[in-house]
Each structure stands twice: as C-alpha cells, then as structure tokens.
Design a protein around this motif. Structure first.
Motif, PDB file in Angstrom:
ATOM      1  N   GLN A  91       3.225  -6.502  14.460  1.00 36.29           N
ATOM      2  CA  GLN A  91       4.288  -5.505  14.557  1.00 36.29           C
ATOM      3  C   GLN A  91       4.677  -4.960  13.188  1.00 36.29           C
ATOM      4  O   GLN A  91       4.960  -3.773  13.032  1.00 36.29           O
ATOM      5  CB  GLN A  91       5.508  -6.098  15.254  1.00 36.29           C
ATOM      6  N   LEU A  92       4.640  -5.828  12.172  1.00 36.03           N
ATOM      7  CA  LEU A  92       4.881  -5.359  10.808  1.00 36.03           C
ATOM      8  C   LEU A  92       3.795  -4.375  10.375  1.00 36.03           C
ATOM      9  O   LEU A  92       4.058  -3.414   9.659  1.00 36.03           O
ATOM     10  CB  LEU A  92       4.904  -6.545   9.842  1.00 36.03           C
ATOM     11  N   ALA A  93       2.569  -4.655  10.802  1.00 37.74           N
ATOM     12  CA  ALA A  93       1.437  -3.816  10.408  1.00 37.74           C
ATOM     13  C   ALA A  93       1.591  -2.388  10.905  1.00 37.74           C
ATOM     14  O   ALA A  93       1.031  -1.456  10.316  1.00 37.74           O
ATOM     15  CB  ALA A  93       0.138  -4.416  10.948  1.00 37.74           C
ATOM     16  N   SER A  94       2.336  -2.201  11.949  1.00 42.27           N
ATOM     17  CA  SER A  94       2.439  -0.871  12.550  1.00 42.27           C
ATOM     18  C   SER A  94       3.598  -0.050  11.997  1.00 42.27           C
ATOM     19  O   SER A  94       3.751   1.112  12.351  1.00 42.27           O
ATOM     20  CB  SER A  94       2.617  -1.010  14.075  1.00 42.27           C
ATOM     21  N   VAL A  95       4.416  -0.635  11.116  1.00 37.03           N
ATOM     22  CA  VAL A  95       5.576   0.118  10.643  1.00 37.03           C
ATOM     23  C   VAL A  95       5.512   0.430   9.150  1.00 37.03           C
ATOM     24  O   VAL A  95       5.140   1.531   8.751  1.00 37.03           O
ATOM     25  CB  VAL A  95       6.898  -0.592  11.024  1.00 37.03           C
ATOM     26  N   LEU A 115       3.655  -0.968   6.500  1.00 40.23           N
ATOM     27  CA  LEU A 115       2.448  -1.113   5.693  1.00 40.23           C
ATOM     28  C   LEU A 115       1.577   0.136   5.619  1.00 40.23           C
ATOM     29  O   LEU A 115       1.049   0.447   4.540  1.00 40.23           O
ATOM     30  CB  LEU A 115       1.635  -2.311   6.180  1.00 40.23           C
ATOM     31  N   PRO A 116       1.357   0.876   6.698  1.00 35.72           N
ATOM     32  CA  PRO A 116       0.529   2.090   6.568  1.00 35.72           C
ATOM     33  C   PRO A 116       1.055   3.058   5.507  1.00 35.72           C
ATOM     34  O   PRO A 116       0.270   3.679   4.780  1.00 35.72           O
ATOM     35  CB  PRO A 116       0.590   2.700   7.971  1.00 35.72           C
ATOM     36  N   ARG A 117       2.367   3.181   5.402  1.00 34.64           N
ATOM     37  CA  ARG A 117       2.945   4.073   4.381  1.00 34.64           C
ATOM     38  C   ARG A 117       2.639   3.561   2.968  1.00 34.64           C
ATOM     39  O   ARG A 117       2.300   4.338   2.068  1.00 34.64           O
ATOM     40  CB  ARG A 117       4.465   4.164   4.589  1.00 34.64           C
ATOM     41  N   ILE A 118       2.744   2.234   2.777  1.00 37.32           N
ATOM     42  CA  ILE A 118       2.478   1.655   1.457  1.00 37.32           C
ATOM     43  C   ILE A 118       1.002   1.795   1.101  1.00 37.32           C
ATOM     44  O   ILE A 118       0.639   2.115  -0.040  1.00 37.32           O
ATOM     45  CB  ILE A 118       2.890   0.176   1.430  1.00 37.32           C
ATOM     46  N   ILE A 119       0.120   1.558   2.082  1.00 42.26           N
ATOM     47  CA  ILE A 119      -1.318   1.696   1.832  1.00 42.26           C
ATOM     48  C   ILE A 119      -1.656   3.137   1.455  1.00 42.26           C
ATOM     49  O   ILE A 119      -2.452   3.382   0.532  1.00 42.26           O
ATOM     50  CB  ILE A 119      -2.132   1.245   3.061  1.00 42.26           C
ATOM     51  N   ALA A 120      -1.060   4.102   2.148  1.00 46.80           N
ATOM     52  CA  ALA A 120      -1.313   5.516   1.838  1.00 46.80           C
ATOM     53  C   ALA A 120      -0.867   5.846   0.417  1.00 46.80           C
ATOM     54  O   ALA A 120      -1.562   6.566  -0.316  1.00 46.80           O
ATOM     55  CB  ALA A 120      -0.593   6.412   2.847  1.00 46.80           C
ATOM     56  N   LEU A 121       0.269   5.309   0.015  1.00 48.99           N
ATOM     57  CA  LEU A 121       0.763   5.532  -1.344  1.00 48.99           C
ATOM     58  C   LEU A 121      -0.187   4.907  -2.365  1.00 48.99           C
ATOM     59  O   LEU A 121      -0.531   5.532  -3.376  1.00 48.99           O
ATOM     60  CB  LEU A 121       2.160   4.922  -1.480  1.00 48.99           C
ATOM     61  N   TYR A 122      -0.625   3.696  -2.097  1.00 45.03           N
ATOM     62  CA  TYR A 122      -1.547   2.994  -3.001  1.00 45.03           C
ATOM     63  C   TYR A 122      -2.872   3.744  -3.108  1.00 45.03           C
ATOM     64  O   TYR A 122      -3.425   3.889  -4.205  1.00 45.03           O
ATOM     65  CB  TYR A 122      -1.769   1.579  -2.478  1.00 45.03           C
ATOM     66  N   ASN A 123      -3.375   4.230  -1.981  1.00 46.32           N
ATOM     67  CA  ASN A 123      -4.635   4.975  -1.983  1.00 46.32           C
ATOM     68  C   ASN A 123      -4.533   6.257  -2.807  1.00 46.32           C
ATOM     69  O   ASN A 123      -5.503   6.683  -3.439  1.00 46.32           O
ATOM     70  CB  ASN A 123      -5.057   5.323  -0.556  1.00 46.32           C
ATOM     71  N   THR A 124      -3.366   6.871  -2.800  1.00 49.54           N
ATOM     72  CA  THR A 124      -3.154   8.070  -3.607  1.00 49.54           C
ATOM     73  C   THR A 124      -3.199   7.737  -5.096  1.00 49.54           C
ATOM     74  O   THR A 124      -3.758   8.485  -5.905  1.00 49.54           O
ATOM     75  CB  THR A 124      -1.792   8.711  -3.262  1.00 49.54           C
ATOM     76  N   MET A 125      -2.645   6.592  -5.462  1.00 48.29           N
ATOM     77  CA  MET A 125      -2.577   6.184  -6.862  1.00 48.29           C
ATOM     78  C   MET A 125      -3.894   5.604  -7.360  1.00 48.29           C
ATOM     79  O   MET A 125      -4.292   5.828  -8.509  1.00 48.29           O
ATOM     80  CB  MET A 125      -1.447   5.165  -7.043  1.00 48.29           C
ATOM     81  N   TYR A 126      -4.590   4.863  -6.488  1.00 48.26           N
ATOM     82  CA  TYR A 126      -5.828   4.182  -6.885  1.00 48.26           C
ATOM     83  C   TYR A 126      -6.898   4.407  -5.807  1.00 48.26           C
ATOM     84  O   TYR A 126      -7.220   3.498  -5.034  1.00 48.26           O
ATOM     85  CB  TYR A 126      -5.580   2.690  -7.093  1.00 48.26           C
ATOM     86  N   PRO A 127      -7.421   5.619  -5.724  1.00 49.98           N
ATOM     87  CA  PRO A 127      -8.350   5.963  -4.639  1.00 49.98           C
ATOM     88  C   PRO A 127      -9.660   5.183  -4.659  1.00 49.98           C
ATOM     89  O   PRO A 127     -10.334   5.100  -3.629  1.00 49.98           O
ATOM     90  CB  PRO A 127      -8.599   7.461  -4.852  1.00 49.98           C
ATOM     91  N   GLN A 128     -10.039   4.598  -5.803  1.00 50.33           N
ATOM     92  CA  GLN A 128     -11.308   3.872  -5.873  1.00 50.33           C
ATOM     93  C   GLN A 128     -11.220   2.468  -5.289  1.00 50.33           C
ATOM     94  O   GLN A 128     -12.230   1.828  -5.028  1.00 50.33           O
ATOM     95  CB  GLN A 128     -11.797   3.774  -7.330  1.00 50.33           C
ATOM     96  N   ILE A 176       3.534  -2.571  -5.952  1.00 50.11           N
ATOM     97  CA  ILE A 176       3.892  -1.318  -5.282  1.00 50.11           C
ATOM     98  C   ILE A 176       4.611  -1.598  -3.966  1.00 50.11           C
ATOM     99  O   ILE A 176       5.590  -0.923  -3.618  1.00 50.11           O
ATOM    100  CB  ILE A 176       2.632  -0.461  -5.070  1.00 50.11           C
ATOM    101  N   TYR A 177       4.131  -2.596  -3.234  1.00 50.72           N
ATOM    102  CA  TYR A 177       4.773  -2.946  -1.959  1.00 50.72           C
ATOM    103  C   TYR A 177       6.229  -3.347  -2.184  1.00 50.72           C
ATOM    104  O   TYR A 177       7.143  -2.873  -1.490  1.00 50.72           O
ATOM    105  CB  TYR A 177       4.001  -4.074  -1.292  1.00 50.72           C
ATOM    106  N   LEU A 178       6.467  -4.221  -3.154  1.00 56.34           N
ATOM    107  CA  LEU A 178       7.826  -4.706  -3.404  1.00 56.34           C
ATOM    108  C   LEU A 178       8.735  -3.582  -3.907  1.00 56.34           C
ATOM    109  O   LEU A 178       9.936  -3.566  -3.622  1.00 56.34           O
ATOM    110  CB  LEU A 178       7.795  -5.846  -4.418  1.00 56.34           C
ATOM    111  N   LYS A 179       8.156  -2.643  -4.642  1.00 56.45           N
ATOM    112  CA  LYS A 179       8.956  -1.543  -5.177  1.00 56.45           C
ATOM    113  C   LYS A 179       9.310  -0.512  -4.125  1.00 56.45           C
ATOM    114  O   LYS A 179      10.421   0.046  -4.124  1.00 56.45           O
ATOM    115  CB  LYS A 179       8.197  -0.875  -6.324  1.00 56.45           C
TER     116      LYS A 179
END
Length: 301
Positions: free
Chosen positions: A102-106, A108-121, A289-292
């Motif tokens: 249930q946590l995975a569906s709320v 985390l996707p936003r944090i992963i998208a942000l991380y991917n923008t910052m570190y796409p590799q 990034i997640y904690l921030k």
C-alpha cells in the motif's frame, strides 16, 4: 614485493619515450625524481629494467617481458578508477527497494520519478510486497533497502524511523461518527468493526487497555487486505481501522477518515537495511532524497 602504481607508470613512460628526460616531462616530475622511482622499482623487482649506455637507453629483456603485465595492470586500474568515479557521481548504478504494497502505491512513485529526473542513468526498481516480506527481501539481498511498518527486527538488519502515523477509522460519510471530528477507542465497541488479520491488528491490541481491545480481538469481520476492508465499508458492512497513508484509497472508495483518540496511537514506519552491507552512493542518495521530499510526516505526524 612492494610495487606501486607510481613506479609502474614511471616504467611505462620511460619505455614509451626512450628517454628519462622526455619521460620526466611527460610525468611532470624532475629527471632525478624519475630516476629514483625507477631505481626503487628495480630494487623491488630485483631486476634491471633498462640497458643504459652513453648513446641510448633501451628497455632490457626483463623489462620487455613484464611490459604486457604492467600495461594490463595500469589499464585495469584506470577501469577501476572510472568505475569508482561513475558510482560516486551517479553516472550509473542500481537502487532496489522493497516496499509494503500500500505504501508502494502512494508516496514512492513520486519520489522515484523525482530521482529519475535528477539521476537518469541510475536504474531504480521497486518490489511491492506484503508487509511481512519487506525484511526478508532486504535480508536476502534482493533489495538494498526496505520501507515498511514496525515489525520484529531481524538480526542481520538495522532500522531507521522515517515517519509515524496515528490510527483513524474509515467510514461512510453518511455515518453519524463522520461528523464528530474524532472518536474514542472505547466508542468503537458498538460499531460493526472490520479488521485485518495479522500484525496490523495484533500490534494495535498491545497498545490498548483490555476493555478497549476485546472488540478488536473479536471483530464483526476479519479480512487479509485493506482493499477488501474498504470495499466492505463502502457496501455498508461496517467500519475499519486504517492509517493516513491510505487516504487516496479511502477517498477513491467514497469514504472518509475519522481520527481515533483517547489514546492517540501511532504506528511507526522504518527504513530497513543490512547492517554489514555497505550502501552504494546511488542507494544513499535515494535515501537522502526520500527523507527530504516525502510528505507523510508533513501531513500527519
């Protein structure tokens, strides 16, 4: 034998230039310093690496024999240096996260998208799983970190508190308790309660006095998944306990959440990792990034 990379680079430079003077210029050191380095290398190897004469300098037979190994070692060191640099600068890498479903569906996707923008590799993968599986997946090495609610900690793992949330009651908006602002634990007793089987409810019972816990131990209905409990509430079969991170699911079911007080009971959520497994820079940066940027603590704690 105590051979250094500096000595090997000096040997290769002299071989390639055929001159101590030219090699010293290439290495940006003095000729006397270069001569000392080569003498140290020859002493360590107990081999003469160059045949010297007044007319020219040539690599000795021993030097020619070790040359391929020297080139290979220096190439491998350059590869290692580039690998370390890439990992530190997040030019590549992997982050694997085990997360309660249930946590995975709320959040985390936003944090992963942000991380991917910052570190796409960097490749980020998420393993959404049952709450009870989070620690197992991290412990087995399938994931670098895990995010989930409080459970008995496995010996090989460490945990870090990341947020806490208070229990709420999910109910139909037309139910009388929906307009009361909050409800006390003991006032839930007359209601038709739907609870989850397992640790979600078991741990809660430990926080309540006996007269408030009896109706939770023996509720009207028990189910395995929050989605099932919310569907039952939606169809008028009762009310259910939930935590605020389920807000979107509650809202999508047409339900509302009512805070439960007297006492206010919090459920802690942790970031789990292996004690003896060093985190790669990409993983540590994801944690930072997640904690921030997570919003649970801002909304509900």
């Amino acid at each position: 034998m105590n051979v250094t990379l500096r000595q090997l680079r000096a040997f290769l430079a002299v071989h390639q230039e055929g001159s101590f003077t030219k090699a010293a210029d290439t290495l940006h050191i003095t000729q006397s310093a270069l001569s000392s380095i080569i003498k140290e290398l020859e002493s360590n190897l107990e081999l003469g690496l160059f045949d010297r004469s007044t007319r020219k300098l040539e690599t000795s037979e021993a030097g020619r024999n070790i040359l391929p190994a020297v080139i290979r070692m220096l190439d491998e060191m350059e590869t290692l240096t580039n690998e370390v640099k890439g990992l530190k600068e997040l030019d590549y890498g992997k982050v694997r996260i085990a997360v309660a479903q249930q946590l995975a569906s709320v959040e985390l996707p936003r944090i992963i998208a942000l991380y991917n923008t910052m570190y796409p590799q960097v490749e980020v993968s998420m393993i959404d799983c049952g709450v009870e599986k989070v620690q197992d997946i991290v412990s087995s090495g399938e994931a670098d970190i895990g995010i989930g609610p409080e459970r008995k900690l496995q010996v090989a793992l460490s945990k870090r508190l990341i947020f806490s949330q208070p229990f709420h009651l999910a109910t139909m908006p037309t139910h009388p308790i929906a307009t009361g602002g909050s409800i006390r634990w003991k006032d839930i007793a007359p209601l038709e309660l739907i609870t989850l089987r397992g640790s979600f409810t078991d741990l809660l019972v430990e926080n309540l006095v006996r007269d408030s816990a009896d109706y939770i131990i023996s509720p009207k209905h028990q189910v395995n998944f929050m989605s099932t409990a919310l569907s039952m509430v939606k169809n008028g079969l009762g009310v259910t306990l939930c935590l605020p991170y389920a807000f979107e699911s509650v809202k999508q079911s047409g339900l509302v959440m009512v805070p439960i007080c007297d006492p206010i009971i919090y459920r802690n959520f942790y970031l789990y990792s292996c004690k003896n497994r060093e985190k790669l820079p990409a993983v540590q940066k994801f944690i930072d990034i997640y904690l921030k940027h997570m919003q649970f603590d801002k909304k509900w704690v």
